[in-house]
Design a protein around this motif. Structure first.
Motif, PDB file in Angstrom:
ATOM      1  N   ASN A   1       0.836  -1.198   0.000  1.00 18.58           N
ATOM      2  CA  ASN A   1       0.000   0.000   0.000  1.00 18.58           C
ATOM      3  C   ASN A   1       0.876   1.255   0.000  1.00 18.58           C
ATOM      4  O   ASN A   1       1.622   1.496   0.958  1.00 18.58           O
ATOM      5  CB  ASN A   1      -0.911  -0.016   1.227  1.00 18.58           C
ATOM      6  N   PRO A   2       0.784   2.094  -1.034  1.00 24.47           N
ATOM      7  CA  PRO A   2       1.633   3.283  -1.105  1.00 24.47           C
ATOM      8  C   PRO A   2       1.346   4.314  -0.008  1.00 24.47           C
ATOM      9  O   PRO A   2       2.187   5.165   0.270  1.00 24.47           O
ATOM     10  CB  PRO A   2       1.342   3.858  -2.498  1.00 24.47           C
ATOM     11  N   ASP A   3       0.180   4.218   0.642  1.00 25.42           N
ATOM     12  CA  ASP A   3      -0.161   5.138   1.731  1.00 25.42           C
ATOM     13  C   ASP A   3       0.362   4.662   3.077  1.00 25.42           C
ATOM     14  O   ASP A   3       0.285   5.381   4.065  1.00 25.42           O
ATOM     15  CB  ASP A   3      -1.674   5.316   1.823  1.00 25.42           C
ATOM     16  N   MET A   4       0.860   3.437   3.132  1.00 18.63           N
ATOM     17  CA  MET A   4       1.290   2.848   4.399  1.00 18.63           C
ATOM     18  C   MET A   4       2.282   3.706   5.175  1.00 18.63           C
ATOM     19  O   MET A   4       2.088   3.934   6.368  1.00 18.63           O
ATOM     20  CB  MET A   4       1.838   1.444   4.165  1.00 18.63           C
ATOM     21  N   PRO A   5       3.343   4.244   4.556  1.00 26.20           N
ATOM     22  CA  PRO A   5       4.303   5.018   5.354  1.00 26.20           C
ATOM     23  C   PRO A   5       3.684   6.199   6.108  1.00 26.20           C
ATOM     24  O   PRO A   5       4.106   6.511   7.223  1.00 26.20           O
ATOM     25  CB  PRO A   5       5.325   5.493   4.318  1.00 26.20           C
ATOM     26  N   SER A   6       2.675   6.807   5.548  1.00 30.83           N
ATOM     27  CA  SER A   6       2.047   7.947   6.226  1.00 30.83           C
ATOM     28  C   SER A   6       1.040   7.496   7.280  1.00 30.83           C
ATOM     29  O   SER A   6       0.575   8.310   8.072  1.00 30.83           O
ATOM     30  CB  SER A   6       1.354   8.856   5.208  1.00 30.83           C
ATOM     31  N   ARG A   7       0.722   6.230   7.330  1.00 23.78           N
ATOM     32  CA  ARG A   7      -0.279   5.704   8.263  1.00 23.78           C
ATOM     33  C   ARG A   7       0.304   5.046   9.508  1.00 23.78           C
ATOM     34  O   ARG A   7      -0.372   4.977  10.536  1.00 23.78           O
ATOM     35  CB  ARG A   7      -1.158   4.673   7.557  1.00 23.78           C
ATOM     36  N   VAL A   8       1.522   4.537   9.431  1.00 28.65           N
ATOM     37  CA  VAL A   8       2.030   3.710  10.531  1.00 28.65           C
ATOM     38  C   VAL A   8       2.492   4.502  11.742  1.00 28.65           C
ATOM     39  O   VAL A   8       2.631   3.936  12.815  1.00 28.65           O
ATOM     40  CB  VAL A   8       3.156   2.756  10.070  1.00 28.65           C
ATOM     41  N   GLY A   9       2.750   5.771  11.595  1.00 27.85           N
ATOM     42  CA  GLY A   9       3.163   6.581  12.736  1.00 27.85           C
ATOM     43  C   GLY A   9       4.666   6.693  12.853  1.00 27.85           C
ATOM     44  O   GLY A   9       5.421   5.998  12.160  1.00 27.85           O
ATOM     45  N   GLY A  10       5.089   7.542  13.738  1.00 32.21           N
ATOM     46  CA  GLY A  10       6.509   7.801  13.940  1.00 32.21           C
ATOM     47  C   GLY A  10       7.243   6.632  14.553  1.00 32.21           C
ATOM     48  O   GLY A  10       6.673   5.804  15.254  1.00 32.21           O
ATOM     49  N   GLY A  11       8.521   6.553  14.246  1.00 29.62           N
ATOM     50  CA  GLY A  11       9.369   5.534  14.840  1.00 29.62           C
ATOM     51  C   GLY A  11       9.236   4.165  14.208  1.00 29.62           C
ATOM     52  O   GLY A  11       9.752   3.185  14.746  1.00 29.62           O
ATOM     53  N   VAL A  12       8.539   4.070  13.085  1.00 30.60           N
ATOM     54  CA  VAL A  12       8.360   2.787  12.399  1.00 30.60           C
ATOM     55  C   VAL A  12       9.095   2.849  11.066  1.00 30.60           C
ATOM     56  O   VAL A  12       8.870   3.760  10.270  1.00 30.60           O
ATOM     57  CB  VAL A  12       6.870   2.477  12.153  1.00 30.60           C
TER      58      VAL A  12
END
Length: 102
Positions: free
Chosen positions: A69-80
């Motif tokens: 999912n190309p939106d995943m990085p903006s969804r997982v939160g900081g520090g991931v």
């Protein structure tokens, strides 16, 4: 690239309306069940993480999320740490570096 954009749209259609609810349920599941299996010093990979409800709430020294999912990085939160790839391909993770794969 179009396939990944379509995947992002599909996730939006399937999950956006219930995102806050799903997040609150996963927060409870982590706190009351899954966290007991993950040590604070662990490295955790959330394989096929979707929008990252699990990886966002689990406590671990190193957290990695993998999904197409190309939106995943903006969804997982900081520090991931994020890896955008098909999980059926060789993982971009060093051998023997993971303690938990979810």
């Amino acid at each position: 690239m179009e396939i990944l954009q379509d995947l992002g749209k599909e996730y939006q259609q399937r999950f956006a309306a219930l995102a806050p609810y799903r997040d609150s349920v996963w927060k409870i599941l982590i706190r009351d069940f899954f966290q007991r299996y993950v040590k604070p010093e662990a490295t955790v990979l959330d394989l096929g993480c979707g929008w990252g409800e699990f990886i966002r709430h689990i406590s671990a020294q190193r957290r990695i999320a993998m999904d197409l999912n190309p939106d995943m990085p903006s969804r997982v939160g900081g520090g991931v740490e994020t890896i955008l790839q098909d999980c059926s391909q060789p993982w971009q993770v060093a051998d023997a570096s993971l303690d938990v794969v979810f």
